[in-house]
Scaffold this active site. Structure first.
Site, short mmCIF file in Angstrom:
data_model
loop_
_atom_site.label_atom_id
_atom_site.label_comp_id
_atom_site.label_asym_id
_atom_site.label_seq_id
_atom_site.Cartn_x
_atom_site.Cartn_y
_atom_site.Cartn_z
N ASP A 151 0.85 -1.18 0.00
CA ASP A 151 0.00 0.00 0.00
C ASP A 151 0.89 1.24 0.00
O ASP A 151 2.00 1.23 0.56
CB ASP A 151 -0.91 0.03 1.22
CG ASP A 151 -2.05 -0.98 1.12
OD1 ASP A 151 -2.22 -1.59 0.05
OD2 ASP A 151 -2.77 -1.16 2.13
N HIS A 163 -0.14 0.56 7.88
CA HIS A 163 0.48 1.72 7.25
C HIS A 163 1.38 2.48 8.21
O HIS A 163 1.23 2.43 9.42
CB HIS A 163 -0.60 2.64 6.70
CG HIS A 163 -1.49 1.98 5.69
ND1 HIS A 163 -2.77 2.39 5.42
CD2 HIS A 163 -1.26 0.92 4.87
CE1 HIS A 163 -3.30 1.62 4.49
NE2 HIS A 163 -2.40 0.72 4.14
N CYS A 199 -4.89 10.44 5.14
CA CYS A 199 -5.36 9.32 4.32
C CYS A 199 -6.38 9.74 3.27
O CYS A 199 -6.40 9.20 2.16
CB CYS A 199 -6.00 8.24 5.20
SG CYS A 199 -4.83 7.33 6.22
#
Length: 322
Positions: A163, A210, A314
């Site tokens: 990611d 993350h 985000c």
């Protein structure tokens, strides 16, 4: 909310069919496959995103918004099937390096077509001179995931999977986190595609998901660390000569339900300039800490950031930075 949810807590794998049964705190998410609710989402979410949109415009930012798509539609391949995720967090699925926009090979099967939400925006960026390309599509084989030893990342090194928030951009240096949301093969692919950058692999700081609620560069020479995950013993050594803030005093989110993210989502702030950030209004101690380092804050509300798994960083993606 119904679905199939798997988390890790104290080295135990826990599965849930009801989102409301997930505990308030846990180590990390392994799988999150909700049965999507009927649209529209709550008015609160739409109102807060609209307010955020207006604030960014007030700050001189040109804002693009994605079009609605049918995330509940079934995705079928010769090897597996699933439904979609949501398009709340563009930062998860795109990596912007200079004039290049990369569709990353997300670690979640449910996100393989999420980039289609941004198709019009990407075409406009391409017409404006951006280099737009996608990482190779992976099969998402069963052997790419292994939950036998939870002290190690559950994402195996079988395919190219990562990611975008596993990458922290530092000028021509890219700090790449090996974790449940990014493997070493992903780092190797990234280095091969961008030889002008230096990819620094980080294996020891945090194996959860993350990196942008663990490591946040605030300005040249100043970095914010999640002190629950990173200490003076295991911080990424690329920051050895930087001033370091090890922060631990996160406040509870206003969200009225548990979520896939911990309270550390409050660290998911957006840097507007070297001395101005947009931050969760509940993080009063973080705001005070940043001010001591000369950084002003714009406090804003995002009550469902834990529920949807994304804060102010985000839910944005900078296509161009001045």
């Amino acid at each position: 909310m119904k679905g199939h949810f798997i988390i890790r807590d104290n080295d135990k794998i826990l599965e849930f069919k009801n989102y409301e049964d997930i505990p308030q705190s846990f180590d990390n998410v392994i799988s999150f496959e909700p049965t999507p609710p009927e649209p529209p989402h709550t008015e609160e979410e739409h109102e807060e995103m609209a307010t955020y949109n207006d604030k960014l415009k007030e700050l001189g930012v040109i804002v693009h918004r994605p079009k609605p798509v049918r995330h509940e539609a079934e995705i079928v391949t010769p090897y597996w099937k699933t439904t979609g995720w949501h398009n709340y967090c563009p930062r998860d699925i795109f990596l912007v390096l200079g004039t290049s926009i990369v569709e990353v090979p997300s670690v979640m099967r449910s996100r393989v077509f999420e980039t289609w939400s941004y198709d019009d925006i990407l075409h406009e960026a391409f017409d404006d001179g951006a280099k737009w390309f996608s990482a190779p599509k992976q099969r998402y084989k069963e052997e790419s995931f292994n939950f036998d030893d939870l002290s190690k990342p559950t994402l195996m090194n079988e395919e190219i999977l990562f990611d975008a928030p596993n990458v922290v951009r530092l000028g021509m240096n890219l700090l790449y986190q090996v974790s449940n949301s990014g493997n070493e093969k992903g780092a190797k692919w990234l280095q091969s595609m961008f030889p002008e950058y230096k990819v620094h692999i980080e294996r020891d700081a945090y194996s959860g998901a993350h990196f942008d609620s663990t490591v946040v560069p605030l300005a040249d020479g100043l970095v914010l660390f999640n002190g629950h995950r990173v200490s003076s013993d295991n911080y990424p050594k690329i920051f050895e000569k930087w001033d370091k803030i090890f922060f631990t005093d996160f406040s509870d989110s206003q969200s009225d339900s548990s979520g896939i993210s911990s309270n550390a989502i409050g660290m998911n702030l957006l840097s507007v300039t070297d001395d101005l950030v947009i931050v969760d209004e509940n993080q009063t101690e973080l705001i005070k800490t940043l001010l001591r380092y000369g950084i002003e804050s714009i406090p804003m509300s995002m009550r469902h950031q834990r529920t949807l798994g994304g804060g102010f960083h985000c839910v944005t993606l900078d296509l161009k930075r001045g």
